[in-house]
Write a protein that holds these residues in place. Structure first.
Motif, PDB file in Angstrom:
ATOM      1  N   VAL A   1       0.849  -1.196   0.000  1.00 15.07           N
ATOM      2  CA  VAL A   1       0.000   0.000   0.000  1.00 15.07           C
ATOM      3  C   VAL A   1       0.883   1.243   0.000  1.00 15.07           C
ATOM      4  N   ASN A   2       0.527   2.216  -0.796  1.00 14.89           N
ATOM      5  CA  ASN A   2       1.317   3.441  -0.863  1.00 14.89           C
ATOM      6  C   ASN A   2       1.079   4.332   0.361  1.00 14.89           C
ATOM      7  N   ILE A   3       2.020   5.239   0.580  1.00 22.29           N
ATOM      8  CA  ILE A   3       1.995   6.070   1.781  1.00 22.29           C
ATOM      9  C   ILE A   3       2.358   7.514   1.457  1.00 22.29           C
ATOM     10  N   VAL A   4       2.087   8.375   2.413  1.00 19.45           N
ATOM     11  CA  VAL A   4       2.665   9.721   2.413  1.00 19.45           C
ATOM     12  C   VAL A   4       3.863   9.668   3.344  1.00 19.45           C
ATOM     13  N   ALA A   5       4.998  10.174   2.866  1.00 21.95           N
ATOM     14  CA  ALA A   5       6.214  10.214   3.683  1.00 21.95           C
ATOM     15  C   ALA A   5       6.580  11.659   3.985  1.00 21.95           C
ATOM     16  N   VAL A   6       7.130  11.867   5.177  1.00 19.51           N
ATOM     17  CA  VAL A   6       7.594  13.192   5.598  1.00 19.51           C
ATOM     18  C   VAL A   6       8.916  13.017   6.327  1.00 19.51           C
ATOM     19  N   GLN A   7       9.559  14.119   6.648  1.00 23.13           N
ATOM     20  CA  GLN A   7      10.728  14.033   7.514  1.00 23.13           C
ATOM     21  C   GLN A   7      10.257  13.646   8.917  1.00 23.13           C
ATOM     22  N   GLU A   8      11.066  12.879   9.630  1.00 31.55           N
ATOM     23  CA  GLU A   8      10.701  12.423  10.973  1.00 31.55           C
ATOM     24  C   GLU A   8      10.296  13.582  11.873  1.00 31.55           C
ATOM     25  N   LYS A   9      10.980  14.699  11.759  1.00 29.04           N
ATOM     26  CA  LYS A   9      10.713  15.852  12.621  1.00 29.04           C
ATOM     27  C   LYS A   9       9.336  16.464  12.371  1.00 29.04           C
ATOM     28  N   ASP A  10       8.730  16.134  11.239  1.00 25.60           N
ATOM     29  CA  ASP A  10       7.428  16.716  10.891  1.00 25.60           C
ATOM     30  C   ASP A  10       6.248  15.799  11.196  1.00 25.60           C
ATOM     31  N   LEU A  11       6.512  14.659  11.838  1.00 21.52           N
ATOM     32  CA  LEU A  11       5.423  13.719  12.118  1.00 21.52           C
ATOM     33  C   LEU A  11       4.345  14.309  13.025  1.00 21.52           C
TER      34      LEU A  11
ATOM     35  N   ASP B   1     -14.399   8.385  -3.119  1.00 23.87           N
ATOM     36  CA  ASP B   1     -15.343   8.280  -4.239  1.00 23.87           C
ATOM     37  C   ASP B   1     -14.678   8.692  -5.549  1.00 23.87           C
ATOM     38  N   PHE B   2     -13.822   9.699  -5.474  1.00 17.52           N
ATOM     39  CA  PHE B   2     -13.111  10.166  -6.669  1.00 17.52           C
ATOM     40  C   PHE B   2     -12.203   9.055  -7.214  1.00 17.52           C
ATOM     41  N   ILE B   3     -11.455   8.398  -6.331  1.00 20.92           N
ATOM     42  CA  ILE B   3     -10.537   7.327  -6.750  1.00 20.92           C
ATOM     43  C   ILE B   3     -11.312   6.172  -7.385  1.00 20.92           C
ATOM     44  N   LYS B   4     -12.403   5.778  -6.746  1.00 20.42           N
ATOM     45  CA  LYS B   4     -13.195   4.652  -7.257  1.00 20.42           C
ATOM     46  C   LYS B   4     -13.802   4.965  -8.628  1.00 20.42           C
ATOM     47  N   THR B   5     -14.200   6.209  -8.797  1.00 18.95           N
ATOM     48  CA  THR B   5     -14.822   6.607 -10.057  1.00 18.95           C
ATOM     49  C   THR B   5     -13.788   6.821 -11.161  1.00 18.95           C
ATOM     50  N   LYS B   6     -12.673   7.439 -10.805  1.00 16.39           N
ATOM     51  CA  LYS B   6     -11.637   7.782 -11.796  1.00 16.39           C
ATOM     52  C   LYS B   6     -10.811   6.568 -12.206  1.00 16.39           C
ATOM     53  N   PHE B   7     -10.545   5.670 -11.258  1.00 14.94           N
ATOM     54  CA  PHE B   7      -9.682   4.517 -11.547  1.00 14.94           C
ATOM     55  C   PHE B   7     -10.352   3.201 -11.120  1.00 14.94           C
ATOM     56  N   PRO B   8     -11.517   2.884 -11.659  1.00 17.32           N
ATOM     57  CA  PRO B   8     -12.225   1.656 -11.242  1.00 17.32           C
ATOM     58  C   PRO B   8     -11.419   0.400 -11.589  1.00 17.32           C
ATOM     59  N   GLY B   9     -11.141  -0.402 -10.567  1.00 13.28           N
ATOM     60  CA  GLY B   9     -10.410  -1.640 -10.786  1.00 13.28           C
ATOM     61  C   GLY B   9      -8.925  -1.455 -11.038  1.00 13.28           C
ATOM     62  N   SER B  10      -8.447  -0.216 -11.014  1.00 16.37           N
ATOM     63  CA  SER B  10      -7.034   0.054 -11.291  1.00 16.37           C
ATOM     64  C   SER B  10      -6.275   0.510 -10.056  1.00 16.37           C
ATOM     65  N   VAL B  11      -6.948   1.250  -9.180  1.00 19.97           N
ATOM     66  CA  VAL B  11      -6.343   1.756  -7.950  1.00 19.97           C
ATOM     67  C   VAL B  11      -7.293   1.421  -6.804  1.00 19.97           C
ATOM     68  N   TYR B  12      -6.743   0.850  -5.733  1.00 15.89           N
ATOM     69  CA  TYR B  12      -7.555   0.477  -4.577  1.00 15.89           C
ATOM     70  C   TYR B  12      -7.273   1.406  -3.398  1.00 15.89           C
ATOM     71  N   LEU B  13      -8.279   1.582  -2.541  1.00 16.23           N
ATOM     72  CA  LEU B  13      -8.079   2.404  -1.347  1.00 16.23           C
ATOM     73  C   LEU B  13      -7.127   1.687  -0.388  1.00 16.23           C
ATOM     74  N   GLY B  14      -6.234   2.465   0.221  1.00 13.43           N
ATOM     75  CA  GLY B  14      -5.262   1.892   1.149  1.00 13.43           C
ATOM     76  C   GLY B  14      -5.662   2.072   2.599  1.00 13.43           C
ATOM     77  N   TRP B  15      -6.878   2.491   2.846  1.00 17.07           N
ATOM     78  CA  TRP B  15      -7.374   2.693   4.199  1.00 17.07           C
ATOM     79  C   TRP B  15      -8.813   2.184   4.292  1.00 17.07           C
ATOM     80  N   LYS B  16      -9.279   1.953   5.511  1.00 23.71           N
ATOM     81  CA  LYS B  16     -10.647   1.499   5.723  1.00 23.71           C
ATOM     82  C   LYS B  16     -11.571   2.707   5.788  1.00 23.71           C
ATOM     83  N   GLU B  17     -12.645   2.659   5.030  1.00 19.53           N
ATOM     84  CA  GLU B  17     -13.591   3.785   5.038  1.00 19.53           C
ATOM     85  C   GLU B  17     -14.437   3.763   6.297  1.00 19.53           C
TER      86      GLU B  17
END
Length: 279
Positions: free
Chosen positions: A234-244, A263-279
Protein backbone atom coordinates in the motif's frame (compact mmCIF):
# COMPACT_ATOMS: atom_id res chain seq x y z
CA UNK A 1 -3.23 43.55 62.16
CA UNK A 2 -5.54 45.03 59.50
CA UNK A 3 -2.51 46.53 57.81
CA UNK A 4 -0.80 43.11 57.77
CA UNK A 5 -3.90 41.46 56.20
CA UNK A 6 -3.98 44.19 53.58
CA UNK A 7 -0.35 43.46 52.69
CA UNK A 8 -1.10 39.74 52.43
CA UNK A 9 -4.13 40.39 50.19
CA UNK A 10 -2.16 42.71 47.94
CA UNK A 11 0.64 40.15 47.61
CA UNK A 12 -1.81 37.37 46.80
CA UNK A 13 -3.44 39.49 44.11
CA UNK A 14 0.00 40.25 42.71
CA UNK A 15 0.90 36.56 42.49
CA UNK A 16 -2.47 35.80 40.86
CA UNK A 17 -1.92 38.59 38.34
CA UNK A 18 1.53 37.23 37.49
CA UNK A 19 0.15 33.72 37.16
CA UNK A 20 -2.58 34.89 34.80
CA UNK A 21 -0.05 36.91 32.85
CA UNK A 22 2.12 33.80 32.60
CA UNK A 23 -0.84 31.79 31.28
CA UNK A 24 -1.59 34.50 28.77
CA UNK A 25 2.04 34.52 27.62
CA UNK A 26 1.91 30.74 27.17
CA UNK A 27 -1.16 31.07 24.96
CA UNK A 28 0.64 33.63 22.82
CA UNK A 29 3.59 31.27 22.46
CA UNK A 30 1.22 28.46 21.53
CA UNK A 31 -0.40 30.70 18.96
CA UNK A 32 3.00 31.55 17.53
CA UNK A 33 3.81 27.81 17.37
CA UNK A 34 0.81 27.13 15.14
CA UNK A 35 1.76 26.42 11.51
CA UNK A 36 1.37 29.18 8.97
CA UNK A 37 -1.42 27.84 6.75
CA UNK A 38 -1.27 30.93 4.56
CA UNK A 39 1.72 29.43 2.75
CA UNK A 40 1.28 26.24 0.72
CA UNK A 41 3.05 23.00 1.62
CA UNK A 42 4.85 21.30 -1.27
CA UNK A 43 4.00 17.65 -1.95
CA UNK A 44 6.03 15.56 -4.39
CA UNK A 45 4.30 13.00 -6.63
CA UNK A 46 4.87 10.95 -9.77
CA UNK A 47 2.96 11.97 -12.92
CA UNK A 48 -0.24 10.09 -13.70
CA UNK A 49 -2.64 8.74 -11.06
CA UNK A 50 -0.61 10.04 -8.11
CA UNK A 51 -0.74 13.58 -9.51
CA UNK A 52 -4.39 13.30 -10.55
CA UNK A 53 -5.46 12.13 -7.10
CA UNK A 54 -3.35 14.79 -5.41
CA UNK A 55 -5.06 17.50 -7.47
CA UNK A 56 -8.34 16.33 -5.97
CA UNK A 57 -6.85 16.20 -2.46
CA UNK A 58 -5.58 19.74 -3.00
CA UNK A 59 -9.15 20.98 -3.57
CA UNK A 60 -10.45 19.18 -0.49
CA UNK A 61 -7.57 20.35 1.71
CA UNK A 62 -8.03 23.96 0.66
CA UNK A 63 -11.60 23.84 2.02
CA UNK A 64 -10.04 22.81 5.34
CA UNK A 65 -7.58 25.71 5.27
CA UNK A 66 -4.51 23.84 3.98
CA UNK A 67 -2.93 24.96 0.73
CA UNK A 68 -0.99 22.37 -1.26
CA UNK A 69 1.49 22.92 -4.07
CA UNK A 70 2.15 19.82 -6.19
CA UNK A 71 5.58 19.05 -7.60
CA UNK A 72 6.00 16.19 -10.08
CA UNK A 73 9.02 13.87 -10.29
CA UNK A 74 9.43 11.40 -13.15
CA UNK A 75 11.42 8.77 -11.22
CA UNK A 76 11.31 6.86 -7.93
CA UNK A 77 14.58 8.18 -6.46
CA UNK A 78 14.44 11.97 -6.60
CA UNK A 79 11.28 12.50 -4.48
CA UNK A 80 12.92 11.03 -1.37
CA UNK A 81 16.14 12.95 -1.97
CA UNK A 82 14.13 16.16 -2.33
CA UNK A 83 12.19 15.37 0.85
CA UNK A 84 15.38 14.68 2.82
CA UNK A 85 16.85 17.96 1.55
CA UNK A 86 13.77 19.90 2.67
CA UNK A 87 12.87 20.93 -0.89
CA UNK A 88 9.38 19.47 -0.40
CA UNK A 89 7.28 18.98 2.75
CA UNK A 90 5.96 15.51 1.90
CA UNK A 91 5.79 13.02 -0.94
CA UNK A 92 3.11 10.61 -2.09
CA UNK A 93 4.29 8.01 -4.59
CA UNK A 94 5.85 5.01 -2.82
CA UNK A 95 4.95 2.06 -0.63
CA UNK A 96 6.49 1.50 2.79
CA UNK A 97 8.86 -1.34 1.74
CA UNK A 98 10.40 1.01 -0.84
CA UNK A 99 10.83 3.74 1.78
CA UNK A 100 12.50 1.30 4.18
CA UNK A 101 14.84 0.08 1.45
CA UNK A 102 15.73 3.70 0.65
CA UNK A 103 16.46 4.41 4.31
CA UNK A 104 18.87 1.46 4.46
CA UNK A 105 20.63 2.68 1.34
CA UNK A 106 20.60 6.32 2.47
CA UNK A 107 20.86 6.26 6.30
CA UNK A 108 21.18 10.04 6.41
CA UNK A 109 17.59 10.34 5.14
CA UNK A 110 15.46 10.79 8.27
CA UNK A 111 12.12 10.03 6.64
CA UNK A 112 9.01 8.33 7.99
CA UNK A 113 5.58 7.09 6.99
CA UNK A 114 2.80 9.53 7.84
CA UNK A 115 -0.30 7.61 6.65
CA UNK A 116 -1.61 5.18 4.01
CA UNK A 117 -2.93 6.45 0.69
CA UNK A 118 -3.84 3.94 -2.03
CA UNK A 119 -2.71 0.66 -3.52
CA UNK A 120 -1.36 0.98 -7.04
CA UNK A 121 -1.05 -2.69 -8.08
CA UNK A 122 1.87 -4.00 -10.06
CA UNK A 123 0.47 -6.26 -12.79
CA UNK A 124 1.95 -8.33 -15.60
CA UNK A 125 1.20 -7.13 -19.12
CA UNK A 126 1.99 -8.43 -22.59
CA UNK A 127 1.69 -7.45 -26.24
CA UNK A 128 1.99 -11.09 -27.26
CA UNK A 129 -0.46 -12.67 -24.83
CA UNK A 130 -4.10 -11.95 -23.98
CA UNK A 131 -5.70 -11.93 -20.51
CA UNK A 132 -6.36 -15.55 -19.64
CA UNK A 133 -3.44 -16.90 -21.69
CA UNK A 134 -0.76 -18.94 -19.95
CA UNK A 135 2.78 -17.62 -19.92
CA UNK A 136 4.69 -20.07 -22.15
CA UNK A 137 7.80 -21.97 -21.15
CA UNK A 138 11.00 -20.06 -21.78
CA UNK A 139 9.20 -16.68 -21.66
CA UNK A 140 11.24 -13.53 -21.16
CA UNK A 141 9.66 -11.74 -18.19
CA UNK A 142 10.65 -8.17 -17.41
CA UNK A 143 10.70 -7.04 -13.78
CA UNK A 144 11.70 -3.72 -12.15
CA UNK A 145 15.37 -3.62 -11.14
CA UNK A 146 14.76 -1.78 -7.84
CA UNK A 147 14.88 -4.24 -4.90
CA UNK A 148 11.38 -3.78 -3.56
CA UNK A 149 9.38 -3.84 -6.80
CA UNK A 150 11.57 -6.59 -8.22
CA UNK A 151 10.89 -8.69 -5.15
CA UNK A 152 7.23 -7.71 -5.29
CA UNK A 153 7.01 -9.10 -8.83
CA UNK A 154 8.74 -12.35 -7.91
CA UNK A 155 6.28 -12.82 -5.03
CA UNK A 156 3.44 -12.17 -7.48
CA UNK A 157 4.77 -14.87 -9.81
CA UNK A 158 5.20 -17.23 -6.85
CA UNK A 159 1.65 -16.52 -5.62
CA UNK A 160 0.41 -17.62 -9.05
CA UNK A 161 2.46 -20.84 -8.90
CA UNK A 162 4.68 -19.81 -11.80
CA UNK A 163 7.92 -20.01 -9.78
CA UNK A 164 8.91 -20.90 -6.23
CA UNK A 165 10.99 -18.74 -3.89
CA UNK A 166 12.62 -19.31 -0.52
CA UNK A 167 10.05 -17.31 1.42
CA UNK A 168 6.83 -16.26 -0.36
CA UNK A 169 6.29 -13.53 2.26
CA UNK A 170 9.77 -12.00 2.16
CA UNK A 171 9.56 -8.59 0.50
CA UNK A 172 13.35 -8.54 0.07
CA UNK A 173 13.23 -11.53 -2.30
CA UNK A 174 15.60 -11.34 -5.29
CA UNK A 175 16.20 -13.51 -8.35
CA UNK A 176 18.83 -15.32 -6.27
CA UNK A 177 16.00 -16.54 -4.01
CA UNK A 178 14.18 -18.41 -6.80
CA UNK A 179 14.26 -22.07 -5.76
CA UNK A 180 12.25 -23.55 -8.63
CA UNK A 181 11.75 -22.28 -12.17
CA UNK A 182 9.96 -25.21 -13.87
CA UNK A 183 8.97 -23.16 -16.92
CA UNK A 184 12.52 -21.94 -17.47
CA UNK A 185 11.49 -18.29 -17.51
CA UNK A 186 14.19 -15.76 -18.32
CA UNK A 187 13.91 -12.97 -15.76
CA UNK A 188 15.05 -9.64 -17.22
CA UNK A 189 15.66 -6.80 -14.74
CA UNK A 190 14.99 -3.32 -16.15
CA UNK A 191 14.44 0.20 -14.88
CA UNK A 192 10.76 0.43 -13.96
CA UNK A 193 10.09 3.50 -16.11
CA UNK A 194 11.62 1.82 -19.17
CA UNK A 195 9.63 -1.42 -19.00
CA UNK A 196 6.55 -0.25 -20.98
CA UNK A 197 8.84 0.72 -23.88
CA UNK A 198 10.47 -2.72 -23.73
CA UNK A 199 7.27 -4.78 -24.00
CA UNK A 200 7.91 -5.50 -27.69
CA UNK A 201 11.16 -7.27 -26.77
CA UNK A 202 9.64 -9.29 -23.92
CA UNK A 203 7.01 -11.99 -23.62
CA UNK A 204 5.49 -10.08 -20.72
CA UNK A 205 6.52 -7.72 -17.95
CA UNK A 206 5.54 -6.38 -14.55
CA UNK A 207 4.59 -2.71 -14.72
CA UNK A 208 3.63 -0.36 -11.90
CA UNK A 209 0.16 1.17 -12.27
CA UNK A 210 1.57 4.68 -12.67
CA UNK A 211 3.70 3.69 -15.66
CA UNK A 212 1.01 1.39 -17.05
CA UNK A 213 -1.58 4.16 -17.18
CA UNK A 214 0.93 6.59 -18.68
CA UNK A 215 1.63 3.98 -21.38
CA UNK A 216 -2.06 3.66 -22.25
CA UNK A 217 -2.55 0.29 -20.53
CA UNK A 218 -5.70 -0.48 -18.56
CA UNK A 219 -4.83 -2.08 -15.18
CA UNK A 220 -8.42 -3.27 -14.80
CA UNK A 221 -8.64 -5.14 -18.13
CA UNK A 222 -5.22 -5.68 -19.75
CA UNK A 223 -3.08 -7.68 -17.25
CA UNK A 224 -2.43 -11.35 -17.78
CA UNK A 225 -1.55 -11.62 -14.07
CA UNK A 226 -3.03 -9.20 -11.51
CA UNK A 227 -1.95 -8.19 -8.03
CA UNK A 228 -4.89 -8.34 -5.63
CA UNK A 229 -6.26 -5.62 -3.34
CA UNK A 230 -4.93 -7.39 -0.22
CA UNK A 231 -1.31 -6.70 -1.26
CA UNK A 232 1.16 -5.52 1.39
CA UNK A 233 2.41 -2.78 -0.93
CA UNK A 234 0.00 0.00 0.00
CA UNK A 235 1.32 3.44 -0.86
CA UNK A 236 1.99 6.07 1.78
CA UNK A 237 2.66 9.72 2.41
CA UNK A 238 6.21 10.21 3.68
CA UNK A 239 7.59 13.19 5.60
CA UNK A 240 10.73 14.03 7.51
CA UNK A 241 10.70 12.42 10.97
CA UNK A 242 10.71 15.85 12.62
CA UNK A 243 7.43 16.72 10.89
CA UNK A 244 5.42 13.72 12.12
CA UNK A 245 3.75 15.91 14.76
CA UNK A 246 3.10 18.78 12.37
CA UNK A 247 -0.63 19.57 12.84
CA UNK A 248 -0.96 20.14 9.10
CA UNK A 249 -0.47 16.40 8.59
CA UNK A 250 -3.79 15.70 10.29
CA UNK A 251 -5.57 18.05 7.89
CA UNK A 252 -3.72 16.50 4.94
CA UNK A 253 -4.69 12.97 6.05
CA UNK A 254 -8.31 13.94 6.59
CA UNK A 255 -8.42 15.38 3.08
CA UNK A 256 -6.75 12.37 1.46
CA UNK A 257 -8.79 9.76 3.34
CA UNK A 258 -12.06 11.64 3.03
CA UNK A 259 -15.15 10.05 1.52
CA UNK A 260 -14.99 12.68 -1.21
CA UNK A 261 -11.53 11.52 -2.26
CA UNK A 262 -12.41 7.84 -1.88
CA UNK A 263 -15.34 8.28 -4.24
CA UNK A 264 -13.11 10.17 -6.67
CA UNK A 265 -10.54 7.33 -6.75
CA UNK A 266 -13.19 4.65 -7.26
CA UNK A 267 -14.82 6.61 -10.06
CA UNK A 268 -11.64 7.78 -11.80
CA UNK A 269 -9.68 4.52 -11.55
CA UNK A 270 -12.23 1.66 -11.24
CA UNK A 271 -10.41 -1.64 -10.79
CA UNK A 272 -7.03 0.05 -11.29
CA UNK A 273 -6.34 1.76 -7.95
CA UNK A 274 -7.56 0.48 -4.58
CA UNK A 275 -8.08 2.40 -1.35
CA UNK A 276 -5.26 1.89 1.15
CA UNK A 277 -7.37 2.69 4.20
CA UNK A 278 -10.65 1.50 5.72
CA UNK A 279 -13.59 3.78 5.04
Amino acid sequence: MKHFKKILLTGALGVLTLALAGCGGGDKKAEKAKPDTSKPVIVGVNPGPHAIIMENVKKIAEKKGLKIEIKEFSDFVTPNAALAAGEIWANSYQHEPFLKATMKKEPTFKLAKAFNTALFPINIYSKKLKPGDKIPDGAKIGIPNDPTNGGRTLLLLAANNLIKVKNPKDITTTVMDITENPHKFEIVELEAAAIPRSLDDLTCAAINTTYALNAGLNPAKDPIVKETADSLYVNIVAVQEKDLKDPRLKVFQEAYQSKENADFIKTKFPGSVYLGWKE
